[in-house]
Motif scaffolding. Structure first.
Motif, short mmCIF file in Angstrom:
data_model
loop_
_atom_site.label_atom_id
_atom_site.label_comp_id
_atom_site.label_asym_id
_atom_site.label_seq_id
_atom_site.Cartn_x
_atom_site.Cartn_y
_atom_site.Cartn_z
N GLY A 96 56.13 39.01 35.68
CA GLY A 96 55.46 38.56 34.47
C GLY A 96 54.58 39.61 33.85
N VAL A 97 53.85 40.36 34.70
CA VAL A 97 52.96 41.41 34.19
C VAL A 97 53.75 42.55 33.57
CG1 VAL A 97 51.38 43.21 34.96
CG2 VAL A 97 51.01 40.86 35.69
N THR A 98 54.90 42.88 34.16
CA THR A 98 55.74 43.96 33.61
C THR A 98 56.20 43.63 32.20
OG1 THR A 98 56.52 44.47 35.85
CG2 THR A 98 57.80 45.33 34.01
N LYS A 99 56.50 42.36 31.95
CA LYS A 99 56.92 41.97 30.61
C LYS A 99 55.76 42.00 29.61
CE LYS A 99 60.51 38.81 32.34
NZ LYS A 99 60.93 37.38 32.43
N ALA A 100 54.54 41.75 30.12
CA ALA A 100 53.39 41.61 29.23
C ALA A 100 52.75 42.93 28.84
CB ALA A 100 52.34 40.71 29.87
N THR A 101 52.84 43.94 29.70
CA THR A 101 52.16 45.21 29.43
C THR A 101 52.87 46.36 30.12
OG1 THR A 101 50.08 46.42 29.71
CG2 THR A 101 50.62 44.82 31.40
N ALA A 102 52.72 47.53 29.54
CA ALA A 102 53.31 48.73 30.14
C ALA A 102 52.27 49.53 30.90
CB ALA A 102 53.93 49.60 29.05
N ASP A 103 51.04 49.00 30.97
CA ASP A 103 49.96 49.70 31.66
C ASP A 103 50.21 49.74 33.16
OD1 ASP A 103 48.73 50.09 29.30
OD2 ASP A 103 47.14 48.60 29.60
N PRO A 104 49.66 50.74 33.86
CA PRO A 104 49.74 50.75 35.32
C PRO A 104 49.04 49.49 35.86
CG PRO A 104 48.96 52.85 34.49
CD PRO A 104 48.96 51.92 33.34
N PHE A 105 49.54 48.94 36.93
CA PHE A 105 48.95 47.71 37.45
C PHE A 105 49.15 47.61 38.94
CE2 PHE A 105 53.32 46.83 36.36
CZ PHE A 105 53.79 46.21 37.49
N ASP A 106 48.32 46.77 39.51
CA ASP A 106 48.47 46.35 40.90
C ASP A 106 47.97 44.92 40.94
OD1 ASP A 106 48.62 45.95 43.56
OD2 ASP A 106 47.52 47.75 44.14
N VAL A 107 48.84 43.97 41.16
CA VAL A 107 48.48 42.58 41.08
C VAL A 107 49.10 41.81 42.25
CG1 VAL A 107 50.43 42.11 39.54
CG2 VAL A 107 48.53 40.50 39.63
N SER A 108 48.35 40.88 42.82
CA SER A 108 48.84 40.06 43.92
C SER A 108 48.08 38.75 43.93
CB SER A 108 48.69 40.78 45.26
OG SER A 108 47.33 41.06 45.52
N ALA A 109 48.62 37.78 44.65
CA ALA A 109 47.93 36.49 44.79
C ALA A 109 46.91 36.60 45.92
CB ALA A 109 48.94 35.40 45.09
N PHE A 110 45.75 35.97 45.71
CA PHE A 110 44.66 35.97 46.70
C PHE A 110 44.58 34.59 47.34
CE2 PHE A 110 40.30 35.04 47.92
CZ PHE A 110 39.96 36.15 48.67
N ASN A 111 44.48 34.55 48.67
CA ASN A 111 44.44 33.27 49.37
C ASN A 111 43.56 33.39 50.61
OD1 ASN A 111 45.10 30.60 50.02
ND2 ASN A 111 46.80 31.24 51.32
N ALA A 112 42.54 32.55 50.71
CA ALA A 112 41.65 32.55 51.87
C ALA A 112 41.34 31.10 52.24
CB ALA A 112 40.35 33.29 51.57
N SER A 113 41.57 30.74 53.50
CA SER A 113 41.32 29.36 53.95
C SER A 113 40.29 29.36 55.07
CB SER A 113 42.61 28.71 54.45
OG SER A 113 43.51 28.51 53.39
N TYR A 114 39.36 28.41 54.99
CA TYR A 114 38.31 28.28 56.00
C TYR A 114 38.33 26.85 56.54
CZ TYR A 114 36.97 32.59 53.69
OH TYR A 114 37.00 33.85 53.17
N SER A 115 37.44 26.55 57.46
CA SER A 115 37.48 25.26 58.15
C SER A 115 37.23 24.08 57.22
CB SER A 115 36.45 25.25 59.28
OG SER A 115 35.15 25.49 58.77
#
Length: 435
Positions: free
Chosen positions: A299-318
């Motif tokens: 999706g990001v590649t289609k939206a912009t030609a800028d350099p990028f680094d993107v990922s989903a963030f997930n943290a679970s606690y008690s």
């Protein structure tokens, strides 16, 4: 060659009294509440850890930063051995003693050859149950605290993650892994003793071992870790609030994370968020790869030609969790969030779901291939639930996650109150209420 890997190698010295099935994880809860978990893998090297519910979430406003000092104080003089004796004794047998902590737990770990278990266990018991925290030794830790903070400050990623938790929660999980500036030099020996007294109780501990017989480990727990009864400090339940924190600097790279509340660890909903993370893209799976299958990257590649680094963030606690996107380019933040919305709107195929499940199972199973990863998995489960769930059982649970479960997880993120943390040259970075 030709020997079954499920059998002990010929000529290898085994722990006395080994009567259990080969390669099985055994879990025992003692009357004191202490959990013993072990797997006898017949390795010539053993790894043993003491897991304690004593992470920074259990700090109070009066002792904030105490767990940071506790990590650094792991090799100080105890009632049974001086700092020099601990260092010299562990090194003399080629072993190692380390300590780490998360927002939930503290983990003390020793590595040694099988024949030297008795020697290193003595030091492990000393640093977890017989601390002295001599005032002059504690005060000498201040320069190391400052050094840790200075090194952490050089990492935009650490700053963003710590700031994210501080903005997301009102209490408990908002506490930092690092000592706050106003507490540096102000945590005394009495504060360390009080924290240990409240949190280092048998019912809040798990003794976990690899390459050691369960009977032997159980005897150690019964003899040395029945230290204090009671549940100890229960800590406050985390309250999510949402918000924003910004760290402007001159860096050309803008690190930003946008999250909302997800689910507590161990729940089926948390598993759906884990699948969603791999569906969107959890980072590189191949060294110097391109994450071509990642929804975020596509999706990001289609939206912009800028350099990028993107990922989903997930943290679970008690008792809570955070889910969202992490970007290293301010130009792609809105495009990344649009991809999560697309999943919430049903833009996921069965093939996408199958791929995401396979990646999650692969990531999980590969994390168990190292002794460090396996010990952590055993200890975390033993401490949280008092049991151990096999990889086969967890894989089946992942397989049971449906498209609807993943879509509902994405909808929860889209509709939830957002928290944002960013670091870098923020002149063009949108605020949380603008995205």
């Amino acid at each position: 060659t030709g020997q079954s890997l499920a059998q002990p190698l010929a000529g290898l010295k085994l722990s006395p009294g080994a009567v259990h099935s080969y390669q099985d994880v055994h879990v025992t809860r003692l009357p004191s509440g202490l959990v013993i978990a072990s797997m006898e893998n017949y390795s010539p090297a053993s790894k043993i850890g003491v897991f304690i519910k004593a992470g920074c979430r259990y700090e109070t406003p009066e002792n904030q930063g105490v767990t940071h000092l506790l990590r650094l104080a792991s090799n100080l003089t105890t009632k049974g051995a001086s700092a020099f004796k601990i260092c010299r004794g562990v090194e003399a047998v080629g072993g190692s003693l380390s300590v780490s902590s998360s927002r939930e737990n503290m983990i003390y770990t020793v590595d040694c050859l099988r024949d030297d278990i008795d020697t290193v266990m003595e030091y492990l018991i000393n640093v977890t149950t017989a601390q002295e925290f001599r005032p002059w030794e504690v005060s000498d830790l201040t320069p190391r605290v400052k050094m840790d903070k200075a090194m952490a400050a050089q990492s935009d990623q650490i700053g963003v993650i710590e700031g994210l938790h501080g903005a997301a929660y009102k209490n408990a999980l908002c506490n930092s892994l690092y000592c706050p500036n106003h507490m540096v030099g102000n945590i005394q020996s009495e504060d360390l003793h009080q924290f240990v007294q409240n949190n280092f109780t048998s019912a809040r501990m798990a003794l976990v071992g690899l390459g050691v017989d369960h009977t032997v480990l159980k005897q150690v727990g019964e003899q040395f870790l029945n230290i204090r009864s009671g549940a100890g400090s229960t800590g406050a339940t985390s309250q999510y609030r949402g918000g924003e924190v910004r760290f402007p600097n001159t860096s050309s790279m803008v690190h930003a994370a946008v999250v909302s509340q997800s689910a507590a660890a161990g729940s089926s909903e948390a598993l759906a968020f884990s699948v969603l993370q791999h569906l969107l893209g959890a980072g590189l799976h191949v060294k110097r790869g391109s994450c071509a299958s990642s929804k975020l990257v596509q999706g990001v590649t289609k939206a912009t030609a800028d350099p990028f680094d993107v990922s989903a963030f997930n943290a679970s606690y008690s008792d809570s969790g955070l889910f969202g996107v992490y970007t290293i380019s301010q130009a792609v933040i809105k495009a990344a969030l649009a991809q999560v919305k697309a999943v919430a709107d049903g833009g996921v195929t069965a093939a996408d779901l199958t791929r995401a499940k396979a990646q999650l199972k692969g990531h999980f199973l590969m994390s168990l291939e190292t002794s460090e990863g396996f010990l952590e998995a055993m200890g975390t489960q033993a401490l949280a639930e008092g049991t151990y769930c096999s990889p086969e059982e967890i894989s089946k649970k992942i397989d049971n996650v449906s498209l609807t479960d993943v879509a509902n997880a994405a909808k929860k993120f889209v509709s939830g109150k957002k928290t944002m943390a960013s670091s870098g040259n923020l002149s063009k970075t949108p605020f949380v209420d603008e995205i």
